[in-house]
Design an enzyme around this catalytic site. Sequence first.
Site, PDB file in Angstrom:
ATOM      1  N   GLU A   1      19.186  86.177 -20.152  1.00 21.58           N
ATOM      2  CA  GLU A   1      19.677  86.256 -18.764  1.00 21.58           C
ATOM      3  C   GLU A   1      19.208  87.603 -18.227  1.00 21.58           C
ATOM      4  OE1 GLU A   1      21.298  83.949 -17.124  1.00 21.58           O
ATOM      5  OE2 GLU A   1      21.956  82.603 -18.731  1.00 21.58           O
TER       6      GLU A   1
ATOM      7  N   CYS B   1      23.051  91.015 -10.855  1.00 23.14           N
ATOM      8  CA  CYS B   1      21.767  90.332 -11.095  1.00 23.14           C
ATOM      9  C   CYS B   1      21.482  89.378  -9.945  1.00 23.14           C
ATOM     10  CB  CYS B   1      21.784  89.604 -12.425  1.00 23.14           C
ATOM     11  SG  CYS B   1      23.222  88.559 -12.616  1.00 23.14           S
TER      12      CYS B   1
ATOM     13  N   GLY C   1      20.314  91.423 -19.538  1.00 25.21           N
ATOM     14  CA  GLY C   1      19.871  92.764 -19.147  1.00 25.21           C
ATOM     15  C   GLY C   1      18.554  92.683 -18.392  1.00 25.21           C
ATOM     16  N   SER C   2      17.804  93.755 -18.454  1.00 29.24           N
ATOM     17  CA  SER C   2      16.563  93.824 -17.669  1.00 29.24           C
ATOM     18  C   SER C   2      15.483  92.924 -18.282  1.00 29.24           C
ATOM     19  CB  SER C   2      16.071  95.269 -17.652  1.00 29.24           C
ATOM     20  OG  SER C   2      15.883  95.700 -18.994  1.00 29.24           O
TER      21      SER C   2
HETATM   22  P1  NAD Z   1      19.301  97.001 -19.903  1.00 28.81           P
HETATM   23  O1  NAD Z   1      18.156  96.070 -20.113  1.00 28.81           O
HETATM   24  O2  NAD Z   1      19.029  98.447 -19.804  1.00 28.81           O
HETATM   25  O3  NAD Z   1      20.358  96.824 -21.110  1.00 28.81           O
HETATM   26  C1  NAD Z   1      20.984  95.597 -21.375  1.00 28.81           C
HETATM   27  C2  NAD Z   1      21.464  95.564 -22.804  1.00 28.81           C
HETATM   28  O4  NAD Z   1      20.334  95.427 -23.686  1.00 28.81           O
HETATM   29  C3  NAD Z   1      22.197  96.814 -23.276  1.00 28.81           C
HETATM   30  O5  NAD Z   1      23.256  96.445 -24.118  1.00 28.81           O
HETATM   31  C4  NAD Z   1      21.111  97.564 -24.049  1.00 28.81           C
HETATM   32  O6  NAD Z   1      21.623  98.453 -25.011  1.00 28.81           O
HETATM   33  C5  NAD Z   1      20.365  96.421 -24.698  1.00 28.81           C
HETATM   34  N1  NAD Z   1      18.976  96.669 -25.076  1.00 28.81           N
HETATM   35  C6  NAD Z   1      18.058  97.346 -24.369  1.00 28.81           C
HETATM   36  N2  NAD Z   1      16.857  97.289 -25.007  1.00 28.81           N
HETATM   37  C7  NAD Z   1      17.048  96.545 -26.125  1.00 28.81           C
HETATM   38  C8  NAD Z   1      16.186  96.130 -27.199  1.00 28.81           C
HETATM   39  N3  NAD Z   1      14.894  96.460 -27.223  1.00 28.81           N
HETATM   40  N4  NAD Z   1      16.710  95.369 -28.185  1.00 28.81           N
HETATM   41  C9  NAD Z   1      18.018  95.007 -28.155  1.00 28.81           C
HETATM   42  N5  NAD Z   1      18.873  95.389 -27.177  1.00 28.81           N
HETATM   43  C10 NAD Z   1      18.386  96.148 -26.168  1.00 28.81           C
HETATM   44  O7  NAD Z   1      20.084  96.479 -18.602  1.00 28.81           O
HETATM   45  P2  NAD Z   1      21.261  97.182 -17.762  1.00 28.81           P
HETATM   46  O8  NAD Z   1      20.727  98.345 -17.009  1.00 28.81           O
HETATM   47  O9  NAD Z   1      22.460  97.381 -18.619  1.00 28.81           O
HETATM   48  O10 NAD Z   1      21.624  95.998 -16.731  1.00 28.81           O
HETATM   49  C11 NAD Z   1      20.940  95.741 -15.554  1.00 28.81           C
HETATM   50  C12 NAD Z   1      19.941  94.607 -15.703  1.00 28.81           C
HETATM   51  O11 NAD Z   1      20.586  93.441 -16.237  1.00 28.81           O
HETATM   52  C13 NAD Z   1      19.379  94.150 -14.371  1.00 28.81           C
HETATM   53  O12 NAD Z   1      18.008  93.888 -14.534  1.00 28.81           O
HETATM   54  C14 NAD Z   1      20.137  92.871 -14.061  1.00 28.81           C
HETATM   55  O13 NAD Z   1      19.497  91.989 -13.182  1.00 28.81           O
HETATM   56  C15 NAD Z   1      20.284  92.301 -15.432  1.00 28.81           C
HETATM   57  N6  NAD Z   1      21.391  91.353 -15.506  1.00 28.81           N
HETATM   58  C16 NAD Z   1      21.090  90.018 -15.572  1.00 28.81           C
HETATM   59  C17 NAD Z   1      22.109  89.082 -15.592  1.00 28.81           C
HETATM   60  C18 NAD Z   1      21.809  87.618 -15.631  1.00 28.81           C
HETATM   61  O14 NAD Z   1      22.722  86.850 -15.910  1.00 28.81           O
HETATM   62  N7  NAD Z   1      20.601  87.176 -15.359  1.00 28.81           N
HETATM   63  C19 NAD Z   1      23.448  89.505 -15.572  1.00 28.81           C
HETATM   64  C20 NAD Z   1      23.711  90.874 -15.519  1.00 28.81           C
HETATM   65  C21 NAD Z   1      22.664  91.788 -15.486  1.00 28.81           C
END
Ligand code: NAD
Length: 515
Positions: free
Chosen positions: A267, A301, A245-246
Site C-alpha cells: 500500500e 495517502c 509507506g512510500s
Molecule cells: P516510509 O516509506 O518512509 O516508511 C514506511 C514504513 O516502512 C516505516 O515503518 C519504515 O520504517 C519502513 N521501511 C522503510 N524502508 C524500509 C525497507 N527498506 N524495508 C523495510 N521497511 C522499510 O513512509 P512514511 O513517510 O512513514 O509514510 C508516508 C508514505 O506512505 C506516503 O508515500 C504515503 O502515500 C504512503 N502511505 C500509503 C498508504 C496506502 O494505503 N496506500 C497509507 C498510508 C501511507
Amino acid sequence: MPNGALPDTRSLAERARIALERCGTTGLPEAVGAPGRARTPITGQDLFPLEFATPVEAENAVAAAHAAFTSTWRDTPAPERGRLVHRLGELLREHKADLAELVTIEAGKIRSEALGEVQEMIDICDFAVGLSRQLYGRTMPSERPGHRLMETWHPLGVVGVITAFNFPVAVWSWNTCVALVCGDTVVWKPSETTSLTALGCHGLLMRAAADVGAPADVHRVVLGGADIGRTLVDDPRVALVSATGSTAMGRAVAPRVAARMGRYLLELGGNNAAVVTPSADVDLVVRGSVFAAAGTAGQRCTTLRRLIVHEDVVEEVTERIVNAYEQLGGRVGDPFEEDTLVGPLVSERGYEAMRAALERARADGGRVLVGGERRLEKDAAEAFYVEPAVVRMPGQAEVVREETFAPILYVMTYRTLEEAVELHNGVPQGLSSAIFTQDQAEAERFLSSAGSDCGIVNVNIGTSGAEIGGAFGGEKDTGGGRESGSDSWKAYMRRATNTVNYGGELPLAQGVRFL
Ligand code: NAD
C-alpha cells in the site's frame, strides 16, 4: 481561531504516559541514551527515550509468533478467533480517547481526525468479527461422476505488518484484525516516528488476549527503523509482508520478498486527482476538495493533490477554493485546540519537500495563489506548521506527477473529458480519484474501464476518507494491494482445492484413460 500558544513538551510527555498506562502499556524505559526515542511534531521535540528492537529481538519475535501459529492459532476455530477481535473492539471503544490522544501527540492529527482514526479501528473489528463466520470457500460441480470439487481457505502463517506514520493505528488494525480472524499471527513494525501509538495498540490487544484466553504471542510489536523492517522482509517464516509507506520503500521490499517466494501486499504512495466538470455542484467541489487536500495537513495517502477543472468553470472554482484556504490559514496550529483544522507536518523532511516542490512549481510556470508559508516558527523552532497551498499550473509538470507529502493542491484545466482522463491517469501512482459532475454519462465514463485507472474511484465526493467496508488500495506505483473490507481477507489466507471421490470408480478428468 486557535489562540496560537502550543502546549509544552513536558506536559505532552505526561499526557502520553497517562494514555499509555490507561491502555495497559507499562514499563517505558526511563534510561537516557536508549537507542530510540518518542517525539511529538506539536513542538518538534523528544518526549522520552525508547528501547528499539535489535535484529535478533525481531527474529525472536517472529519465532514466537510462528510458534503460536503452529501450536494453537491456526487450529483455533475461526469464530473463536473472532472473540479476540471482538474483545479488542470493546477495549477500543473504552479507550478511544486515550488512543486518539496518542495519535494527536505523535502524528499531529487534529482531535476529530484522531478520534475518526480510532473509530475506523472499531469498525474493522466489527467487520472482522462478522468475517470470522464467513471465510467461505466455493463448491463447484465436478465433471466426474461420484466426485465433489470444492475449495478451503487456510491460515497463512506469520504476517509481518510494516506501517507508515500517517495512519499509525488504523492501518495496523485493517491488517491485524483480518489476519487474526484468518488464523494468522502478526509481528508489527510500526513507523519509527509513531512507536507510542503502537505500544498503546499492543497493550490493548494483550489485554484482550488475556481476557479471552488467546496466546499472547499471536501478536508481537518490534520498534525500530528500516533495518528492523528488513528483518521481517527477509525472514522465510513471515508468510506475508504487508507494507504501507512510500513507493521507494515498496520498491526495496517487493524484490526481497519475491526472491524468497514470499507474499507481499503493498500500500504505497498516491497522487490523487479530482476532475471538475462544467455541471459540477460547486459547493460540493469546494467542501470535498478542501477536506481532501488540506485535511491531515496533506499527509494522507489519499490526499487530493491535483484538481483538473474544466476551463469554463476554473475561475469560479479556484476563487471559491482560495477563499476557503484563506480561512484555513488562520486555523493552523495546536492540533488539540478545537478550532484548529491543520496540525503540524510530521517532520522537517515534509516541510523541506513542500518548499522544494513549490519552488519547482514556480519555475515551471506555476502561480502560488494562496498559502505555502511556514507558521509558528517563533513558538516552536523545531516544529513545522504550514499554510496549505493552492498552485495554478499551466500543465502537468514533473513536480505535479510526484507525490509531495504535504498540503499542496495543483489546479490544472481541461477542455474535453478525454483530455481530463488522460491528465488524470498521466501519473505513475494509481490510488484514489474523483469526478464532480451532475452528468450521469460523464460519471459512468469516469467509472468505466476507459476512465480512471485508480483502485478507488468516487463520484461527487473527495478522494480521501474511505470506509472500511470496501477494499482499499491502488494500482501502478501504489503497489496493487487491497486491504480492509470486501474480499481483501483472501490475501491473508491460502486456498486449497479439494476433490473428493465418493463414487467407488476412478474416472480421470478430461476423459484421460490410464491403466
Ligand atoms: P516510509 O516509506 O518512509 O516508511 C514506511 C514504513 O516502512 C516505516 O515503518 C519504515 O520504517 C519502513 N521501511 C522503510 N524502508 C524500509 C525497507 N527498506 N524495508 C523495510 N521497511 C522499510 O513512509 P512514511 O513517510 O512513514 O509514510 C508516508 C508514505 O506512505 C506516503 O508515500 C504515503 O502515500 C504512503 N502511505 C500509503 C498508504 C496506502 O494505503 N496506500 C497509507 C498510508 C501511507
